[in-house]
Design a protein around this motif. Structure first.
Motif, mmCIF file in Angstrom:
data_model
loop_
_atom_site.group_PDB
_atom_site.id
_atom_site.type_symbol
_atom_site.label_atom_id
_atom_site.label_comp_id
_atom_site.label_asym_id
_atom_site.label_seq_id
_atom_site.Cartn_x
_atom_site.Cartn_y
_atom_site.Cartn_z
ATOM 1 N N ALA A 151 3.410 -6.971 0.969
ATOM 2 C CA ALA A 151 3.155 -8.330 1.252
ATOM 3 C C ALA A 151 4.118 -9.301 0.352
ATOM 4 O O ALA A 151 4.229 -10.565 0.564
ATOM 5 N N THR A 176 3.514 0.878 2.670
ATOM 6 C CA THR A 176 3.320 -0.067 4.099
ATOM 7 C C THR A 176 2.702 -1.386 3.784
ATOM 8 O O THR A 176 2.203 -1.646 2.513
ATOM 9 N N GLU A 177 2.475 -2.239 4.592
ATOM 10 C CA GLU A 177 1.864 -3.442 4.271
ATOM 11 C C GLU A 177 2.664 -4.089 2.906
ATOM 12 O O GLU A 177 1.897 -4.709 2.191
ATOM 13 N N LYS A 183 0.862 -1.088 0.046
ATOM 14 C CA LYS A 183 0.123 0.110 0.012
ATOM 15 C C LYS A 183 0.789 1.216 -0.126
ATOM 16 O O LYS A 183 2.029 1.151 0.485
ATOM 17 N N GLU A 185 -3.741 0.583 -2.674
ATOM 18 C CA GLU A 185 -3.108 -0.829 -2.819
ATOM 19 C C GLU A 185 -2.383 -0.752 -4.225
ATOM 20 O O GLU A 185 -3.084 -0.226 -4.962
#
Length: 102
Positions: free
Chosen positions: A64, A61-62, A34, A43
């Motif tokens: 994955a 951030t995040e 994100k 996203e």
């Protein structure tokens, strides 16, 4: 114009970058995460094109999957002083497109 290739691992933790004095374009070539700016969170994944105007706070951030970015700065990275950046002149945005691999 400046350019570069960046990677962010999934364990990157806090993205502590500070605003740059140049406009930025990031093209996500692999991975997912994100991007947060003052007005929104989006996203991003392969095919996302991200524009961040000079002086705007932003961070990934995040993360994955390992995030791989093609980055373009204009004018060349580090060529503007902080006082000459256009903070607030525009807002960041994300466009989605597809990347074809041959």
């Amino acid at each position: 114009m400046g350019r570069g290739l960046g990677r962010a691992a999934t364990d990157v933790g806090h993205d502590a970058q500070s605003p740059h004095t140049e406009d930025e374009v990031h093209v996500v070539t692999a991975g997912r995460a994100k991007i947060e700016t003052p007005g929104r969170t989006d996203e991003v994944g392969p095919g996302a094109v991200i524009f961040v105007p000079a002086g705007e706070e932003h961070r990934f951030t995040e993360v994955a999957e390992v995030l791989v970015l093609l980055m373009v700065f204009g004018p060349a990275y580090g060529s503007r002083s902080p006082k000459s950046s256009r903070s607030g002149a525009e807002s960041a945005y994300v466009a989605k497109c597809s990347i074809r691999r041959s």
